[in-house]
Design a protein around this motif. Structure first.
Motif, PDB file in Angstrom:
ATOM      1  N   LEU A  24      -6.159 -10.685 -11.315  1.00  0.00           N
ATOM      2  CA  LEU A  24      -6.110 -10.421 -11.617  1.00  0.00           C
ATOM      3  C   LEU A  24      -5.065  -8.521 -10.944  1.00  0.00           C
ATOM      4  CD1 LEU A  24      -7.119 -10.031 -15.215  1.00  0.00           C
ATOM      5  CD2 LEU A  24      -5.115 -11.525 -14.524  1.00  0.00           C
ATOM      6  N   GLY A  25      -5.498  -9.190 -10.183  1.00  0.00           N
ATOM      7  CA  GLY A  25      -4.788  -7.922  -8.897  1.00  0.00           C
ATOM      8  C   GLY A  25      -3.772  -8.832  -7.895  1.00  0.00           C
ATOM      9  N   PHE A  26      -4.246 -10.179  -8.093  1.00  0.00           N
ATOM     10  CA  PHE A  26      -2.614 -10.825  -6.641  1.00  0.00           C
ATOM     11  C   PHE A  26      -1.709 -10.720  -7.664  1.00  0.00           C
ATOM     12  CE2 PHE A  26      -0.801 -14.684  -5.668  1.00  0.00           C
ATOM     13  CZ  PHE A  26      -0.820 -14.349  -3.983  1.00  0.00           C
ATOM     14  N   PRO A  27      -1.148 -11.275  -8.458  1.00  0.00           N
ATOM     15  CA  PRO A  27      -0.121 -11.478  -9.116  1.00  0.00           C
ATOM     16  C   PRO A  27       0.257  -9.874  -9.218  1.00  0.00           C
ATOM     17  CG  PRO A  27      -1.617 -12.025 -10.860  1.00  0.00           C
ATOM     18  CD  PRO A  27      -2.013 -11.820  -9.629  1.00  0.00           C
ATOM     19  N   LEU A  28       0.130  -9.455  -9.895  1.00  0.00           N
ATOM     20  CA  LEU A  28      -0.025  -8.159  -9.689  1.00  0.00           C
ATOM     21  C   LEU A  28       0.409  -7.154  -8.737  1.00  0.00           C
ATOM     22  CD1 LEU A  28       0.465  -5.072 -11.782  1.00  0.00           C
ATOM     23  CD2 LEU A  28      -2.523  -4.339 -10.955  1.00  0.00           C
ATOM     24  N   ALA A  29      -0.137  -7.311  -7.771  1.00  0.00           N
ATOM     25  CA  ALA A  29       0.436  -7.238  -6.594  1.00  0.00           C
ATOM     26  C   ALA A  29       1.544  -7.272  -6.304  1.00  0.00           C
ATOM     27  CB  ALA A  29      -0.652  -7.402  -5.690  1.00  0.00           C
ATOM     28  N   LEU A  30       1.706  -9.001  -6.035  1.00  0.00           N
ATOM     29  CA  LEU A  30       2.674  -9.833  -5.596  1.00  0.00           C
ATOM     30  C   LEU A  30       4.464  -8.585  -6.481  1.00  0.00           C
ATOM     31  CD1 LEU A  30       2.021 -13.223  -5.266  1.00  0.00           C
ATOM     32  CD2 LEU A  30       2.386 -12.176  -3.377  1.00  0.00           C
ATOM     33  N   TRP A  31       4.046  -9.091  -7.908  1.00  0.00           N
ATOM     34  CA  TRP A  31       5.145  -8.203  -8.499  1.00  0.00           C
ATOM     35  C   TRP A  31       5.407  -6.785  -8.402  1.00  0.00           C
ATOM     36  CZ3 TRP A  31       2.157 -10.647 -13.319  1.00  0.00           C
ATOM     37  CH2 TRP A  31       2.732 -12.151 -13.490  1.00  0.00           C
ATOM     38  N   LEU A  32       4.579  -6.219  -7.986  1.00  0.00           N
ATOM     39  CA  LEU A  32       4.385  -4.979  -7.200  1.00  0.00           C
ATOM     40  C   LEU A  32       5.044  -4.531  -6.498  1.00  0.00           C
ATOM     41  CD1 LEU A  32       1.529  -2.191  -9.416  1.00  0.00           C
ATOM     42  CD2 LEU A  32       3.430  -2.663  -9.643  1.00  0.00           C
ATOM     43  N   SER A  33       5.000  -5.677  -5.025  1.00  0.00           N
ATOM     44  CA  SER A  33       5.530  -4.816  -3.717  1.00  0.00           C
ATOM     45  C   SER A  33       7.238  -5.852  -4.322  1.00  0.00           C
ATOM     46  CB  SER A  33       5.025  -6.800  -2.869  1.00  0.00           C
ATOM     47  OG  SER A  33       5.948  -6.599  -2.283  1.00  0.00           O
ATOM     48  N   TRP A  34       7.116  -6.423  -5.295  1.00  0.00           N
ATOM     49  CA  TRP A  34       8.837  -7.035  -5.633  1.00  0.00           C
ATOM     50  C   TRP A  34       9.660  -5.815  -6.128  1.00  0.00           C
ATOM     51  CZ3 TRP A  34      12.730  -7.291  -8.944  1.00  0.00           C
ATOM     52  CH2 TRP A  34      13.325  -7.828  -9.027  1.00  0.00           C
ATOM     53  N   LEU A  35       8.757  -5.206  -6.728  1.00  0.00           N
ATOM     54  CA  LEU A  35      10.062  -3.836  -7.712  1.00  0.00           C
ATOM     55  C   LEU A  35       9.466  -3.276  -6.410  1.00  0.00           C
ATOM     56  CD1 LEU A  35       7.763  -3.902 -10.594  1.00  0.00           C
ATOM     57  CD2 LEU A  35      10.108  -4.730 -10.619  1.00  0.00           C
ATOM     58  N   LEU A  36       8.907  -3.004  -5.780  1.00  0.00           N
ATOM     59  CA  LEU A  36       9.048  -1.700  -5.000  1.00  0.00           C
ATOM     60  C   LEU A  36      10.090  -1.739  -3.853  1.00  0.00           C
ATOM     61  CD1 LEU A  36       5.230  -0.783  -4.279  1.00  0.00           C
ATOM     62  CD2 LEU A  36       7.503   0.930  -5.650  1.00  0.00           C
ATOM     63  N   MET A  37      10.167  -3.183  -2.376  1.00  0.00           N
ATOM     64  CA  MET A  37      10.876  -3.761  -1.882  1.00  0.00           C
ATOM     65  C   MET A  37      12.465  -3.983  -2.765  1.00  0.00           C
ATOM     66  SD  MET A  37       9.713  -3.153   0.780  1.00  0.00           S
ATOM     67  CE  MET A  37       8.910  -1.264   0.524  1.00  0.00           C
ATOM     68  N   TYR A  38      12.408  -4.436  -3.458  1.00  0.00           N
ATOM     69  CA  TYR A  38      13.767  -5.309  -4.561  1.00  0.00           C
ATOM     70  C   TYR A  38      14.018  -4.693  -4.865  1.00  0.00           C
ATOM     71  CZ  TYR A  38      12.108  -9.042  -0.838  1.00  0.00           C
ATOM     72  OH  TYR A  38      11.978  -9.238   0.098  1.00  0.00           O
TER      73      TYR A  38
END
Length: 96
Positions: A24-38
């Motif tokens: 469950l950390g994998f999709p969370l990491a992807l979404w948080l990365s997108w939110l922080l960068m984009y």
């Protein structure tokens, strides 16, 4: 006998929490990365933004199993990760 049962159950909790953090950390990491960068403060054009987002996701995914061990029970671990994924998904959909 009860004491032996609680010691034998501890590794199962650790395995469950670790797998929960990984899966469950994998999709969370992807979404948080997108939110922080984009979607966050660095939303403007940057030449290395994609590379930063990629490496940030790796770091966040690596931190997810570590955070999973802070939960007191299996239920709390999975509920918190599901709620965090839901919140990140909603924020992602809102800012997309």
């Amino acid at each position: 006998m009860t004491r032996a049962r609680t010691h034998a159950a501890a590794p199962r909790h650790l395995l469950f929490k670790g797998l929960t953090g990984l899966l469950l950390g994998f999709p969370l990491a992807l979404w948080l990365s997108w939110l922080l960068m984009y979607g966050g403060a660095l939303a403007g054009p940057m030449p290395v933004r994609d590379q930063l987002a990629m490496w940030l996701a790796v770091g966040l995914w690596g931190a997810a199993p570590c955070v999973a061990f802070l939960a007191r029970s299996r239920r709390q671990c999975i509920v918190l990760f599901l709620l965090a994924n839901l919140a990140a998904l909603l924020a992602w959909k809102l800012l997309q």
